[in-house]
Design a protein around this motif. Structure first.
Motif: not given
Length: 159
Positions: A31, A41, A43, A89
């Motif tokens: 991301d 990201s 997250n 990732s």
């Protein structure tokens, strides 16, 4: 022929002459690479931690505000790796890693007095010549609660 889908290249450092702490991650996630922003990201808890510690939990309107907050607090960002091969990732998928020239950066920015690693993988990839700390990874792969991460980062970011 090289599979370009797994080749990852890091960003340049986010730094200025006032930086006193250098936070080193391993390699930006997908991301982040797609958006051209560190810790993009939703997250990842990095910006939530920075928001709690340095922005009174007011939130950030955009990436520029995030960067400005770091600079105001004399914090720089970079990654230990300049490039690697990685599917997805996760740091655990990293192969064929190449290191950034962190020593040259430290010589160029002599006000940096401390490195804070964002997680164990970053710390295992580079041994610094100045004071350092290893903070809890902000990745969602680290399942610790945000409050635990905030306290850990707060203690590690002390100059």
């Amino acid at each position: 022929m090289e599979n370009t889908e797994i080749k990852k290249v890091s960003f340049p450092p986010l730094i200025d002459e006032e930086a006193e702490i250098l936070i080193l991650g391993t390699m930006p996630g997908n991301d982040s690479l797609r958006l051209g922003q560190y810790y993009a990201s939703s997250n990842n808890s990095f910006w939530k931690i920075i928001n709690a510690l340095f922005n009174e939990n007011k939130g950030f309107a955009d990436y520029k505000e995030k960067v400005d907050c770091l600079k105001k607090n004399h914090i720089a960002l970079w990654n230990v790796l300049s490039s690697c091969n990685r599917e997805g990732s996760a740091d655990s998928n990293i192969q064929e890693e190449k290191l950034n020239d962190i020593e040259a950066l430290l010589k160029q920015y002599p006000n940096i007095k401390k490195i804070v690693f964002n997680g164990q993988k970053a710390a295992k990839s580079y041994t610094p010549c100045i004071a350092y700390a290893i903070a809890e990874s902000t990745s969602n792969a680290n399942a610790k609660k945000i409050g635990v991460k905030i306290k850990n980062w707060e203690s590690n970011l002390k100059k």
